[in-house]
Design an enzyme around this catalytic site. Structure first.
Site, PDB file in Angstrom:
ATOM      1  N   ASN A  79       0.836  -1.224   0.000  1.00 52.38           N
ATOM      2  CA  ASN A  79       0.000   0.000   0.000  1.00 52.38           C
ATOM      3  C   ASN A  79       0.865   1.267   0.000  1.00 52.38           C
ATOM      4  OD1 ASN A  79       1.089   0.013   2.522  1.00 52.38           O
ATOM      5  ND2 ASN A  79      -0.866   0.051   3.632  1.00 52.38           N
ATOM      6  N   ASP A  92      22.080  36.613 -10.785  1.00 50.12           N
ATOM      7  CA  ASP A  92      20.949  37.547 -10.714  1.00 50.12           C
ATOM      8  C   ASP A  92      21.170  38.467  -9.518  1.00 50.12           C
ATOM      9  OD1 ASP A  92      20.071  36.118  -8.425  1.00 50.12           O
ATOM     10  OD2 ASP A  92      18.786  34.839  -9.633  1.00 50.12           O
ATOM     11  N   LYS A  99      18.363  39.700 -14.201  1.00 49.23           N
ATOM     12  CA  LYS A  99      17.578  38.596 -14.771  1.00 49.23           C
ATOM     13  C   LYS A  99      16.094  38.873 -14.563  1.00 49.23           C
ATOM     14  CE  LYS A  99      16.781  34.798 -12.228  1.00 49.23           C
ATOM     15  NZ  LYS A  99      17.068  33.557 -11.489  1.00 49.23           N
ATOM     16  N   ARG A 124      12.157  37.016 -14.949  1.00 46.91           N
ATOM     17  CA  ARG A 124      11.432  35.770 -15.210  1.00 46.91           C
ATOM     18  C   ARG A 124      10.095  36.110 -15.831  1.00 46.91           C
ATOM     19  NH1 ARG A 124      13.687  31.101 -13.567  1.00 46.91           N
ATOM     20  NH2 ARG A 124      15.076  31.161 -11.764  1.00 46.91           N
ATOM     21  N   ASP A 177      26.018  31.092  -8.562  1.00 51.39           N
ATOM     22  CA  ASP A 177      24.619  31.025  -8.134  1.00 51.39           C
ATOM     23  C   ASP A 177      24.530  29.960  -7.045  1.00 51.39           C
ATOM     24  OD1 ASP A 177      21.963  31.663  -8.042  1.00 51.39           O
ATOM     25  OD2 ASP A 177      21.576  31.272 -10.150  1.00 51.39           O
ATOM     26  N   THR A 235      16.624  24.307 -13.755  1.00 48.96           N
ATOM     27  CA  THR A 235      16.422  24.059 -15.189  1.00 48.96           C
ATOM     28  C   THR A 235      17.591  24.592 -16.012  1.00 48.96           C
ATOM     29  OG1 THR A 235      15.351  26.186 -15.512  1.00 48.96           O
ATOM     30  CG2 THR A 235      13.932  24.332 -14.905  1.00 48.96           C
TER      31      THR A 235
HETATM   32  C1  R5P Z   1      17.025  32.043  -8.039  1.00 48.36           C
HETATM   33  O1  R5P Z   1      16.704  32.962  -7.346  1.00 48.36           O
HETATM   34  C2  R5P Z   1      18.188  31.152  -7.729  1.00 48.36           C
HETATM   35  O2  R5P Z   1      19.268  31.840  -7.175  1.00 48.36           O
HETATM   36  C3  R5P Z   1      18.634  30.452  -8.997  1.00 48.36           C
HETATM   37  O3  R5P Z   1      19.054  31.411  -9.917  1.00 48.36           O
HETATM   38  C4  R5P Z   1      17.531  29.654  -9.595  1.00 48.36           C
HETATM   39  O4  R5P Z   1      16.963  28.819  -8.636  1.00 48.36           O
HETATM   40  C5  R5P Z   1      18.044  28.816 -10.749  1.00 48.36           C
HETATM   41  O5  R5P Z   1      16.955  28.189 -11.374  1.00 48.36           O
HETATM   42  P1  R5P Z   1      17.018  27.837 -12.918  1.00 48.36           P
HETATM   43  O6  R5P Z   1      18.283  27.046 -13.143  1.00 48.36           O
HETATM   44  O7  R5P Z   1      15.781  27.011 -13.166  1.00 48.36           O
HETATM   45  O8  R5P Z   1      16.993  29.120 -13.684  1.00 48.36           O
END
Ligand code: R5P
Length: 311
Positions: A37, A169, A192, A194, A219, A224
């Protein structure tokens, strides 16, 4: 080491073993049963009464299963009379869900902290939280370690002539400043934006001098890859000589591996806070271990010595 035990959830046993090797102890024995389960039973297979126990579990797919397994393991250890239980979360789950930036959503990073406390964690160790304020979500003591010195020590061994550290960013500016200070390099920042989902991160401007420079993007995580790959193209279009990146957490979700192969990013330096499955690895990726850092922090916590001295 007297009275110290390390256990591992199923998310990253290699890292837990490396930590044990560094500490000169063997990994604690567990047995996990998955019933038809889908219920899980975690049985601690050795005595932990009055022991100082550390449980290593990182946030990686299957994520929800890993979280439930960790909570069950913490509860099992508490009921087995461990003296103190520390959850070691190299990559903290739901770290990006740290604020209510839309109506009617959960602050899931906070929920995770509450669940850890409810399950029996007395203390938490993490590495480079998405935002430092997440530490405030914990009602128990927490130690946020940083892998920046690990990455910088490695970078320092390479040639860094004509290099500029570039924050991927604006939110990363403070951490990038730490890289720049340690490496004694200038700093630039990518603006950056989004537009909708994560893969649509787009670099739109850069503050600082990157022309004819070797750019080192930094970073906290690459998920992604939208952030890093868009910044790479942007910096090259604006005259950078080359672009490489240093990132703590290699989430590498979705199409990140294919995008890395196609990208003009030369090299991606990461740590092993998250395991990279064989089919998602790349010759462009270099992985540094955080096991020595975690082993040192665990030793200091066990001995009641300062952890901040590590930085
Ligand atoms: C965002 O604020 C983080 O510092 C990274 O830049 C972010 O999580 C990266 O995500 P991805 O690779 O999807 O752009």
């Amino acid at each position: 080491m007297d009275g110290l035990k390390i256990f591992s959830g199923s998310s990253h046993p290699e890292l837990a073993r490396e930590i044990c090797d560094a500490l000169g102890i063997s990994l604690g024995a567990l047995h996990t049963t998955r019933f038809s389960n889908e219920n899980l039973k975690v049985k601690v297979e050795e005595n932990v009464r009055e022991q100082d126990v550390f449980v290593v579990q990182t946030a990686t797919p299957p994520l929800s299963e890993g979280i439930v397994e960790l909570l069950i393991l913490l509860d099992a250890l508490r009921h087995a009379s461990a003296r103190r239980v520390t959850a070691v979360l190299p990559y903290y789950p739901y770290a990006r869900s740290d604020k209510k930036d839309e109506p009617r959503i959960s602050i899931t990073a906070r929920l995770m902290a509450d669940l850890l406390a409810t399950a029996g964690a007395d203390r938490v160790i993490t590495i480079d939280l998405h935002t430092p304020q997440i530490q405030g979500f914990f009602s128990m003591p927490s130690d946020q370690l940083t892998a920046v010195p690990v990455l910088c020590a490695h970078l320092q061994k390479q040639g860094l002539d004509d290099t500029v550290v570039v924050a991927a960013d604006v939110g990363e500016t403070k951490d990038a400043g730490r890289f720049a200070k340690r490496l004694n390099l200038p700093l630039a920042v990518v603006d950056k934006r989004r537009y909708g989902d994560d893969e649509r991160a787009k670099a739109v401007a850069v503050i600082g001098d990157i022309k004819d420079k070797r750019c080192l993007l930094v970073d906290d995580e690459i998920a992604t890859g939208g952030t890093i790959f868009s910044a790479t193209e942007f910096l090259l279009e604006k005259g950078a000589r080359s672009v490489s990146a240093a990132v703590v957490h290699p989430v590498l979700s979705g199409r990140a591996p294919e995008r890395l192969a196609q990208s003009r990013l030369e090299r991606l330096l990461v740590t092993n806070t998250i395991p990279i499955p064989p089919d998602r690895r790349s010759p462009k990726i270099e992985v540094l271990s955080v096991a020595p850092l975690l082993a040192e922090a665990i030793t200091r916590i066990h001995d009641g010595r300062s952890v901040s001295e590590l930085f």
